[in-house]
Design an enzyme around this catalytic site. Structure first.
Site, PDB file in Angstrom:
ATOM      1  CB  THR A  22      44.240 -27.503  31.351  1.00  9.46           C
ATOM      2  OG1 THR A  22      44.439 -26.278  30.653  1.00  9.46           O
ATOM      3  CG2 THR A  22      43.117 -28.288  30.710  1.00  9.46           C
ATOM      4  CG  ASP A  67      36.568 -26.283  37.890  1.00  2.90           C
ATOM      5  OD1 ASP A  67      35.981 -25.204  38.094  1.00  2.90           O
ATOM      6  OD2 ASP A  67      37.356 -26.455  36.932  1.00  2.90           O
ATOM      7  CG  HIS A  71      27.623 -28.706  31.248  1.00  3.17           C
ATOM      8  ND1 HIS A  71      28.659 -28.765  30.356  1.00  3.17           N
ATOM      9  CD2 HIS A  71      26.509 -28.495  30.506  1.00  3.17           C
ATOM     10  CE1 HIS A  71      28.186 -28.591  29.119  1.00  3.17           C
ATOM     11  NE2 HIS A  71      26.893 -28.417  29.186  1.00  3.17           N
TER      12      HIS A  71
HETATM   13  P1  NAD Z   1      36.725 -29.834  26.139  1.00  2.73           P
HETATM   14  O1  NAD Z   1      37.534 -30.824  26.893  1.00  2.73           O
HETATM   15  O2  NAD Z   1      35.808 -30.319  25.071  1.00  2.73           O
HETATM   16  O3  NAD Z   1      37.676 -28.751  25.428  1.00  2.73           O
HETATM   17  C1  NAD Z   1      38.632 -28.031  26.136  1.00  2.73           C
HETATM   18  C2  NAD Z   1      39.393 -27.180  25.128  1.00  2.73           C
HETATM   19  O4  NAD Z   1      40.299 -26.369  25.883  1.00  2.73           O
HETATM   20  C3  NAD Z   1      40.228 -27.983  24.140  1.00  2.73           C
HETATM   21  O5  NAD Z   1      39.888 -27.603  22.823  1.00  2.73           O
HETATM   22  C4  NAD Z   1      41.683 -27.619  24.474  1.00  2.73           C
HETATM   23  O6  NAD Z   1      42.492 -27.471  23.322  1.00  2.73           O
HETATM   24  C5  NAD Z   1      41.525 -26.291  25.168  1.00  2.73           C
HETATM   25  N1  NAD Z   1      42.559 -26.016  26.179  1.00  2.73           N
HETATM   26  C6  NAD Z   1      43.020 -26.865  27.135  1.00  2.73           C
HETATM   27  N2  NAD Z   1      43.896 -26.235  27.929  1.00  2.73           N
HETATM   28  C7  NAD Z   1      44.001 -24.956  27.465  1.00  2.73           C
HETATM   29  C8  NAD Z   1      44.756 -23.816  27.879  1.00  2.73           C
HETATM   30  N3  NAD Z   1      45.554 -23.851  28.953  1.00  2.73           N
HETATM   31  N4  NAD Z   1      44.631 -22.677  27.167  1.00  2.73           N
HETATM   32  C9  NAD Z   1      43.816 -22.624  26.069  1.00  2.73           C
HETATM   33  N5  NAD Z   1      43.071 -23.658  25.654  1.00  2.73           N
HETATM   34  C10 NAD Z   1      43.162 -24.811  26.348  1.00  2.73           C
HETATM   35  O7  NAD Z   1      35.986 -28.981  27.233  1.00  2.73           O
HETATM   36  P2  NAD Z   1      34.547 -28.340  27.206  1.00  2.73           P
HETATM   37  O8  NAD Z   1      34.316 -27.629  25.923  1.00  2.73           O
HETATM   38  O9  NAD Z   1      34.408 -27.606  28.472  1.00  2.73           O
HETATM   39  O10 NAD Z   1      33.538 -29.583  27.268  1.00  2.73           O
HETATM   40  C11 NAD Z   1      33.773 -30.709  28.065  1.00  2.73           C
HETATM   41  C12 NAD Z   1      32.744 -30.984  29.139  1.00  2.73           C
HETATM   42  O11 NAD Z   1      33.469 -31.615  30.155  1.00  2.73           O
HETATM   43  C13 NAD Z   1      32.141 -29.775  29.765  1.00  2.73           C
HETATM   44  O12 NAD Z   1      30.809 -29.879  29.596  1.00  2.73           O
HETATM   45  C14 NAD Z   1      32.486 -29.840  31.235  1.00  2.73           C
HETATM   46  O13 NAD Z   1      31.288 -29.988  31.977  1.00  2.73           O
HETATM   47  C15 NAD Z   1      33.244 -31.078  31.450  1.00  2.73           C
HETATM   48  N6  NAD Z   1      34.566 -30.941  32.101  1.00  2.73           N
HETATM   49  C16 NAD Z   1      34.748 -30.058  33.122  1.00  2.73           C
HETATM   50  C17 NAD Z   1      35.992 -29.943  33.712  1.00  2.73           C
HETATM   51  C18 NAD Z   1      36.157 -28.946  34.832  1.00  2.73           C
HETATM   52  O14 NAD Z   1      35.179 -28.636  35.516  1.00  2.73           O
HETATM   53  N7  NAD Z   1      37.356 -28.398  35.031  1.00  2.73           N
HETATM   54  C19 NAD Z   1      37.059 -30.732  33.285  1.00  2.73           C
HETATM   55  C20 NAD Z   1      36.834 -31.654  32.256  1.00  2.73           C
HETATM   56  C21 NAD Z   1      35.582 -31.738  31.658  1.00  2.73           C
END
Ligand code: NAD
Length: 274
Positions: A34, A112, A129
């Site tokens: 993020t 990503d 994934h």
């Molecule tokens: P999730 O969206 O379920 O959870 C992300 C967690 O990260 C949240 O609890 C949030 O509070 C926390 N968070 C966000 N920014 C943060 C920061 N800067 N510091 C600390 N904590 C932070 O994500 P997940 O558990 O990875 O599961 C979602 C699914 O979505 C995954 O399977 C993935 O494949 C996919 N996904 C991937 C991406 C990517 O590749 N960047 C992005 C979105 C979703």
């Protein structure tokens, strides 16, 4: 940004665990990216939190059955901020961890590719994934880089078909309703069974089987750090819970950035990157 004393304590405890571990498995989720400008799904600003309908685009059954879903999915892929994103200090801290010699496997739920872009050895990264950087045919299995297919979408094909067999194309990610690659899951589970520390970073730990790596590692004697902004179901069995943004917390835990929190006395981090 300064950390509160309680937060600095948690980071110091995590840092001690990292520096005394010899075999670390890291499990990352969307939260580590993020700070690179890629929204997560379930955080407060998450894609699904803001628009629950978007979850349908990630469901295999809907994708295969409904051309509208595929057209929306292709537009969403084109518009993804991940194409222009660059790794942040959190990703780079995990490169430091690898260079220090104690990272066994980095299991990421992210699609990503930013861990490899940051410099982690692709051979140590398990993309459990899948990856958005490749496209796969759901009929014949033909697979290739995403660029050429995305160019077709840019040039007006709303739902491009496989050039080999005419089948439905999809990014090489694991959608809901789709099985994980068995060899990837086995490798991740094997690593979890043999690590002495599991560090879960930026994941809500609600997606299985990836989240199952946490209780598996703990059942086999590993220490556990949960580094996530929001509570997870495994906080209560963690040896340290760190809530700070990962682009600050991971460098402070791994040794790249000691400004946010000094190491506990008698411990030192792995060598900084050369
Ligand atoms: P999730 O969206 O379920 O959870 C992300 C967690 O990260 C949240 O609890 C949030 O509070 C926390 N968070 C966000 N920014 C943060 C920061 N800067 N510091 C600390 N904590 C932070 O994500 P997940 O558990 O990875 O599961 C979602 C699914 O979505 C995954 O399977 C993935 O494949 C996919 N996904 C991937 C991406 C990517 O590749 N960047 C992005 C979105 C979703």
């Amino acid at each position: 940004m300064m950390m509160s004393p309680a937060h600095a304590d948690a980071v110091a405890r995590a840092r001690g665990l990292v520096s005394s571990a010899r075999r670390v498995v890291v499990l990352t989720g969307a939260g580590i990216s993020t700070d690179s400008g890629i929204p997560d799904f379930r955080g407060p600003q998450g894609v699904w939190t803001r628009n629950p309908e978007a979850e349908r685009l990630s469901t295999l059954q809907a994708y295969l059955a409904d051309g509208d879903v595929r057209r929306q999915a292709w537009q969403a892929r084109l518009a993804s901020p991940a194409w222009s994103a660059t790794p942040n200090a959190g990703h780079r801290a995990l490169v430091d961890l690898e260079r220090g010699g104690n990272l066994d496997v980095l299991v990421t739920q992210n699609i990503d590719g930013l861990h490899q872009l940051a410099g982690n050895d692709p051979a140590r990264v398990v993309e459990i994934h899948g990856t958005m950087r490749e496209i796969v045919c759901m009929s014949c299995g033909d697979r290739g880089p995403a660029g050429p297919t995305l160019d077709r979408v840019r040039n007006g094909e709303e739902d491009p078909a496989c050039l080999r067999c005419g089948g439905i194309l999809k990014s090489a990610t694991i959608s809901f309703g789709q099985s994980l690659v068995e060899a990837d899951l086995e490798r991740a589970e094997e690593a979890a069974r043999h690590c002495d520390l599991l560090l879960a970073a930026g994941t809500s730990l609600g997606v299985y089987p990836a989240a199952g790596l946490v209780p598996l590692a703990v059942a086999h004697g590993a220490a556990l750090i949960v580094a996530n902004a929001e509570p997870t179901p495994f906080d209560r069995i963690a040896d340290a819970v760190v809530r700070d943004p990962l682009s600050q917390a991971l460098p402070a835990m791994v040794g790249g950035d000691t400004a946010a929190s000094p190491p506990p006395s008698g411990t030192s981090g792995p060598a900084p990157p050369s």
